[in-house]
Design an enzyme around this catalytic site. Structure first.
Site, mmCIF file in Angstrom:
data_model
loop_
_atom_site.group_PDB
_atom_site.id
_atom_site.type_symbol
_atom_site.label_atom_id
_atom_site.label_comp_id
_atom_site.label_asym_id
_atom_site.label_seq_id
_atom_site.Cartn_x
_atom_site.Cartn_y
_atom_site.Cartn_z
ATOM 1 C CG ASP A 50 -6.387 -5.428 6.384
ATOM 2 O OD1 ASP A 50 -5.778 -5.305 7.465
ATOM 3 O OD2 ASP A 50 -7.125 -4.542 5.921
ATOM 4 C CG ASN A 101 -0.125 -0.139 2.506
ATOM 5 O OD1 ASN A 101 0.668 0.718 2.853
ATOM 6 N ND2 ASN A 101 -0.321 -1.254 3.211
ATOM 7 C CG PHE A 144 -2.081 5.934 13.392
ATOM 8 C CD1 PHE A 144 -1.288 5.719 14.508
ATOM 9 C CD2 PHE A 144 -2.067 7.182 12.790
ATOM 10 C CE1 PHE A 144 -0.496 6.731 15.019
ATOM 11 C CE2 PHE A 144 -1.281 8.208 13.287
ATOM 12 C CZ PHE A 144 -0.492 7.982 14.398
ATOM 13 C CG ASP A 174 -5.586 -6.648 13.634
ATOM 14 O OD1 ASP A 174 -4.812 -5.984 14.364
ATOM 15 O OD2 ASP A 174 -6.522 -6.141 13.006
ATOM 16 C CE LYS A 213 -7.900 -3.363 14.037
ATOM 17 N NZ LYS A 213 -6.815 -3.462 13.080
HETATM 18 O O1 C5P Z 1 -5.980 -1.898 8.983
HETATM 19 P P1 C5P Z 1 -6.749 -1.250 10.090
HETATM 20 O O2 C5P Z 1 -7.446 0.000 9.651
HETATM 21 O O3 C5P Z 1 -7.627 -2.180 10.835
HETATM 22 O O4 C5P Z 1 -5.614 -0.741 11.105
HETATM 23 C C1 C5P Z 1 -5.926 -0.102 12.298
HETATM 24 C C2 C5P Z 1 -4.812 -0.264 13.273
HETATM 25 O O5 C5P Z 1 -4.483 -1.638 13.447
HETATM 26 C C3 C5P Z 1 -3.503 0.419 12.954
HETATM 27 O O6 C5P Z 1 -3.012 0.929 14.166
HETATM 28 C C4 C5P Z 1 -2.610 -0.690 12.427
HETATM 29 O O7 C5P Z 1 -1.247 -0.471 12.684
HETATM 30 C C5 C5P Z 1 -3.118 -1.898 13.187
HETATM 31 N N1 C5P Z 1 -3.026 -3.151 12.431
HETATM 32 C C6 C5P Z 1 -2.156 -4.128 12.871
HETATM 33 N N2 C5P Z 1 -2.085 -5.321 12.206
HETATM 34 C C7 C5P Z 1 -2.846 -5.550 11.120
HETATM 35 C C8 C5P Z 1 -3.728 -4.558 10.675
HETATM 36 C C9 C5P Z 1 -3.778 -3.371 11.349
HETATM 37 O O8 C5P Z 1 -1.435 -3.925 13.852
HETATM 38 N N3 C5P Z 1 -2.763 -6.719 10.514
#
Ligand code: C5P
Length: 402
Positions: free
Chosen positions: A280, A211, A324, A307, A342
């Site tokens: 993701d 990304n 974030f 995640d 989360k």
């Molecule tokens: O991708 P998403 O919008 O859900 O991300 C939200 C938060 O979760 C961010 O702080 C990102 O760093 C974290 N995240 C993570 N591991 C992932 C997806 C997201 O730590 N696989």
């Protein structure tokens, strides 16, 4: 060499003293320490050193006139005052100090000093008799009372033949003092773990899913956390920016690798900043050889990546978690839901897409906790990081009742 002023925006004001010849060296040393330097000169300063020299060493045209329509069109004096993370006046004459102490704004430099919200540091340079004079000392005291940082002149032989106090502090010393201005104690003694950047999820040996994350926000936060006295570990996906100084740097490629490194470090962590834009999904199978073009369409099965933030949120002994949420629509609403899902203490929401947020140098965010929401206007990521670190430190201490 450590880039102790990495990305800091320094506005250097030069006034009319013989020590102005050292200002060119000061610019070089500030830039060596990683700072971006713009120079403003008084008319008298230009008698001692040319604007051309200062332009050549700083890499920017010199600002010297409050009423220059061309200069004001490029970067006006108020914009310049806002641009600065710190204003350094070196050398500062007795006359300049007197005018600043009495609040005058009758030229570009004094106007900048009144207009800026950044800290101001002055390095006086003058004849020892002028320095010792009661009126100068009164002005020094008045400036100190106004929270202006004094970079004390040194003792020694002077250009006029006198010996005594009044020599401008050496440029290397000035750089050290300016660096110290950015240091604070907000996270002193705490272990901070930061994830940053994108991840690369291989499709075949030459292609990957990723990304537009540049890593700038995460790296700026790691830097700001270090400046606040934290012990910082940065687990970063592939980026094009150099690791910040004085942090433990762990480079990774994939989301799975990032997850594993975070899980190793998390036990000792007080505050976890999940800034990475982790993919993701990853490919269920990575092709061993390059996939060749065919006429028919091809299928790729994607499976979810772990995640990382949510996994940390599930731990029995969990740190203070800051996440974030980069969203293209319903930004705050999505962020609130994500924070709860989360189990994060705080989430920082920002709009992305159409050149904003991800990949850019600026960001505009809303900080969301269980009890409040604070909007921070658009600003550079490194300045935003410093503000976020203060907010994070306050909320951490409030929750832990420190
Ligand atoms: O991708 P998403 O919008 O859900 O991300 C939200 C938060 O979760 C961010 O702080 C990102 O760093 C974290 N995240 C993570 N591991 C992932 C997806 C997201 O730590 N696989």
């Amino acid at each position: 060499m450590t880039l102790s002023l990495a990305n800091k925006q320094v506005l250097l004001g030069v006034t009319g003293s013989i020590a102005a010849y050292k200002s060119a060296d000061l610019v070089r040393r500030l830039r060596e320490a990683g700072a971006v330097v713009r120079v403003a000169m008084t008319e008298n300063a230009k008698r001692f050193i040319t604007p051309l020299t200062m332009q050549a060493v700083s890499g920017f045209p010199v600002h010297d006139d409050l009423f220059d329509v061309h200069a004001e069109a490029a970067m006006g004096h108020i914009e310049l005052a806002r641009w600065a993370d710190v204003v350094v006046i070196a050398p500062a004459t007795a006359g300049f100090m007197a005018r600043l102490a009495s609040g005058q704004a009758d030229d570009l430099l004094t106007t900048l000093c009144l207009a800026t919200k950044a800290p101001i540091a002055i390095a006086p340079a003058m004849n020892q008799g002028m320095w010792k004079h009661r009126l100068t000392q009164q002005n020094v005291q008045a400036l100190k009372n106004k929270q202006i940082h004094l970079l004390e002149p040194e003792e020694g032989s002077q250009a006029c033949g006198d010996v005594g106090p009044g020599r401008m502090m050496e440029p290397t010393e000035i750089v050290k003092k300016i660096t110290a201005l950015f240091e604070n104690e907000a996270l002193r003694g705490l272990n901070i773990l930061v994830t940053a950047g994108p991840t690369h999820e291989a499709i075949d040996p030459v292609r990957f899913l990723t990304n537009g994350s540049s890593g700038k926000m995460g790296y700026s936060l790691a830097t700001a956390a270090r400046e606040a006295g934290g012990r910082v570990t940065l687990v970063s996906g592939p980026t094009a920016i150099p690791p910040p100084p004085r942090v433990e740097y762990i480079p990774v490629i994939t989301g799975q690798e990032m997850y594993e490194e975070v899980m190793i470090k998390i036990a000792k962590c007080d505050i976890f900043l999940a800034v990475a834009a982790v993919s993701d999904y990853r490919c269920e199978k990575t092709a061993d050889q390059k996939i060749h073009k065919m006429d028919a369409s091809i299928q790729m099965t994607l499976v979810p990546n772990p995640d990382i933030a949510a996994s940390v949120g599930q731990l029995a002994q969990k740190p203070f978690i800051v996440g974030f949420a980069a969203e293209t629509e319903n930004v705050e609403e999505q962020a609130r839901a994500k924070r709860l899902r989360k189990k994060m203490d705080m989430i920082i929401a920002n709009r992305v897409g159409r050149g904003v947020g991800m990949g850019s140098d600026e960001n505009e965010v809303t900080v969301i906790t269980a009890s409040e929401e604070v909007h921070l206007p658009s600003m550079s990521k490194h300045r935003l990081a410093a503000q976020l670190v203060k907010i994070i430190a306050d909320e951490f201490k409030r929750k832990r009742k420190l």
